[in-house]
Design an enzyme around this catalytic site. Structure first.
Site, PDB file in Angstrom:
ATOM      1  N   LYS A  54     -18.667 -65.080 -23.570  1.00 43.41           N
ATOM      2  CA  LYS A  54     -18.024 -65.726 -24.459  1.00 43.41           C
ATOM      3  C   LYS A  54     -18.418 -66.682 -25.658  1.00 43.41           C
ATOM      4  O   LYS A  54     -17.836 -67.386 -26.088  1.00 43.41           O
ATOM      5  CB  LYS A  54     -18.453 -66.912 -22.830  1.00 43.41           C
ATOM      6  CG  LYS A  54     -16.406 -65.901 -22.272  1.00 43.41           C
ATOM      7  CD  LYS A  54     -16.479 -66.075 -20.473  1.00 43.41           C
ATOM      8  CE  LYS A  54     -15.324 -65.822 -19.608  1.00 43.41           C
ATOM      9  NZ  LYS A  54     -15.697 -66.630 -18.293  1.00 43.41           N
ATOM     10  N   HIS A  91     -27.157 -67.016  -7.643  1.00 41.05           N
ATOM     11  CA  HIS A  91     -25.908 -66.042  -6.381  1.00 41.05           C
ATOM     12  C   HIS A  91     -26.053 -66.792  -5.481  1.00 41.05           C
ATOM     13  O   HIS A  91     -26.639 -67.642  -4.678  1.00 41.05           O
ATOM     14  CB  HIS A  91     -25.937 -64.771  -6.319  1.00 41.05           C
ATOM     15  CG  HIS A  91     -27.071 -64.032  -6.564  1.00 41.05           C
ATOM     16  ND1 HIS A  91     -27.852 -63.856  -4.840  1.00 41.05           N
ATOM     17  CD2 HIS A  91     -26.699 -62.970  -7.752  1.00 41.05           C
ATOM     18  CE1 HIS A  91     -28.756 -63.120  -5.316  1.00 41.05           C
ATOM     19  NE2 HIS A  91     -28.827 -62.895  -6.792  1.00 41.05           N
TER      20      HIS A  91
END
Length: 103
Positions: A54, A91
């Site tokens: 991206k 995470h």
């Protein structure tokens, strides 16, 4: 010019995906597979690869194994062979997230 990419991955989806040996081989390099011992690690590395793509603005136009996420002696992730970027992976709970900044 700075470029940034981010991605988020649901860990339970990665748990299902990594049950397939062909998925693991298609997405993760040998060294990445050696590093990962849990689905959250696979999810974080996958998110980092997506965030990098991206940031460079190409989408998935190259094999994901051409992007290798490694970790230094302190555990900090980096993209192998790319010196003009910084990477962060995290995470928690159900999700893994990654951000990549390129300069």
């Amino acid at each position: 010019m700075y470029k940034i990419g981010t991605d988020i991955v649901k860990i339970s989806r990665m748990e299902e995906s990594i049950e397939s040996p062909s998925f693991i081989k298609k997405v993760f390099t040998e060294r990445e597979r050696e590093y990962c011992n849990r689905a959250e690690s696979f999810a974080g590395i996958f998110a980092c690869k997506e965030a990098y793509l991206k940031a460079i603005g190409t989408g998935i136009t190259i094999p994901l194994t051409d992007i290798e996420i490694l970790h230094d002696d302190r555990g900090k992730p980096y993209i192998n062979g790319i010196s003009n970027c910084d990477v962060s992976i995290s995470h928690d709970g159900e999700y893994a997230i990654a951000a990549v900044i390129i300069w």
